[in-house]
Design a protein around this motif. Structure first.
Motif, short mmCIF file in Angstrom:
data_model
loop_
_atom_site.label_atom_id
_atom_site.label_comp_id
_atom_site.label_asym_id
_atom_site.label_seq_id
_atom_site.Cartn_x
_atom_site.Cartn_y
_atom_site.Cartn_z
N UNK A 99 30.28 59.57 82.65
CA UNK A 99 31.50 58.86 82.28
C UNK A 99 32.75 59.56 82.81
N UNK A 100 32.93 59.59 84.14
CA UNK A 100 34.11 60.25 84.70
C UNK A 100 35.40 59.61 84.20
N UNK A 101 36.42 60.45 84.05
CA UNK A 101 37.72 59.92 83.62
C UNK A 101 37.78 59.53 82.16
N UNK A 106 45.48 70.00 80.00
CA UNK A 106 44.94 70.54 78.74
C UNK A 106 43.46 70.87 78.88
N UNK A 107 43.10 72.08 78.53
CA UNK A 107 41.71 72.53 78.57
C UNK A 107 41.14 72.73 77.17
N UNK A 108 41.91 72.33 76.17
CA UNK A 108 41.45 72.45 74.78
C UNK A 108 42.12 71.35 73.98
N UNK A 109 41.62 71.11 72.80
CA UNK A 109 42.27 70.16 71.89
C UNK A 109 41.79 68.74 72.03
N UNK A 158 37.13 66.06 77.39
CA UNK A 158 37.33 65.39 78.68
C UNK A 158 36.05 65.50 79.49
N UNK A 159 35.70 64.45 80.19
CA UNK A 159 34.48 64.48 80.99
C UNK A 159 34.51 65.62 82.01
N UNK A 160 35.70 65.98 82.49
CA UNK A 160 35.82 67.03 83.50
C UNK A 160 35.45 68.41 82.95
N UNK A 161 35.35 68.53 81.64
CA UNK A 161 34.96 69.81 81.03
C UNK A 161 33.48 69.74 80.63
N UNK A 162 32.70 70.67 81.16
CA UNK A 162 31.23 70.60 81.00
C UNK A 162 30.79 70.51 79.54
N UNK A 163 31.46 71.27 78.68
CA UNK A 163 31.06 71.29 77.27
C UNK A 163 31.24 69.93 76.59
N UNK A 164 32.16 69.13 77.14
CA UNK A 164 32.46 67.84 76.52
C UNK A 164 31.47 66.75 76.91
N UNK A 165 30.79 66.95 78.02
CA UNK A 165 29.97 65.86 78.56
C UNK A 165 28.87 65.36 77.63
N UNK A 166 28.07 66.26 77.02
CA UNK A 166 27.03 65.74 76.13
C UNK A 166 27.61 65.01 74.92
N UNK A 167 28.76 65.48 74.41
CA UNK A 167 29.38 64.83 73.25
C UNK A 167 29.89 63.45 73.60
#
Length: 272
Positions: A3-5, A47-50, A53-62
């Protein structure tokens, strides 16, 4: 592909598919505020926190788990293709970016050389023939989208339907698509459907236009930039955007939608 973007609040109150040049900075800040009670200090794209975002690896599974199960209200926002491409030209081609340089480094010199585009400069108050240069940029944008040369199309001028379709094709479903031209009405309809840790009063939310102020001002009405050939190129590239999101192709002077967006039609046409 995933889910990019796609952005999601930490509280998973809402999911948003970013479409560049369609109020994404303001929407991102509203999402950030709804979780934290304050705006992100800076450009929300940085923003890298808060928020997720799909661009952040940790966020992708969520994000994947949420979207596939349709756990949260999902939305996006669109804009008149005529004003969107003009905004891309003045911001990304003519404007000096936050880093003090032109967008994408060698892009502007390439356009000057291959397409004869002028962009002016801050020293002379950005004096150049805006209409002539814009029409040449439009030819370049068409070449990138149709033939992927002299480069791949940029996210800021590739069709909105292309951005929006990735979410559908990979298993997502939108609950709302609204227009930037009726931003408060559309955003309020989203907020009415979700529960956020912090209440949002749209009347008090500033507009976060991160692209404003670092390029020349548009000197002419929208319709002056589009002659018969320019309109032909626009339809060639953005036909789906005009038709699906109900914008007036025949009249560049009319930025307002001329019908209601049919979500079932959007999912059927963009899910193929």
């Amino acid at each position: 592909m995933g889910f990019p973007g796609t952005w999601m609040t930490n509280s998973e109150s809402v999911v948003y598919r970013v479409v560049p040049k369609c109020a994404c900075s303001t929407i991102g800040q509203i999402m950030f505020y709804s979780d934290h009670g304050e705006f992100f200090d800076g450009d929300i794209h940085d923003a890298q926190h808060g928020m997720h975002k799909w661009a952040m690896d940790d966020s992708q599974p969520l994000i994947t788990a949420n979207v596939k199960a349709h756990k949260s209200f999902a939305f996006t926002c669109v804009r008149n293709p005529y004003t969107r491409i003009l905004s891309s030209f003045f911001d990304k081609i003519c404007g000096i970016q936050r880093n003090g340089r032109y967008y994408r480094g060698n892009l502007v010199p390439l356009l000057i050389q291959k397409y004869g585009i002028e962009v002016g400069d801050p020293e002379n108050g950005f004096e150049f023939d805006q209409i002539k240069s814009f029409r040449r940029f439009l030819l370049f944008a068409r070449d990138t989208i149709r033939w992927r040369r002299p480069m791949e199309p940029d996210i800021h001028w590739s069709a909105m339907s292309g951005h929006i379709s990735t979410f559908i094709v990979n298993g997502g479903r939108y609950d709302k698509i609204f227009w930037t031209e009726q931003f408060n009405d559309g955003m309020q309809q989203v907020l009415d459907k979700i529960e956020t840790p912090n209440a949002i009063d749209l009347a008090k939310i500033p507009r976060f236009n991160e692209s404003e102020g670092h390029g020349p001002k548009r000197l002419h009405p929208v319709e002056d930039y589009f002659d018969d050939l320019s309109m032909h190129l626009m339809y060639e590239v953005y036909k789906k955007d005009f038709n699906l999101f109900k914008y007036d192709f025949e009249n560049p002077a009319n930025k307002m939608p001329i019908g209601e967006i049919d979500l079932n039609e959007v999912h059927a046409k963009l899910g193929e």
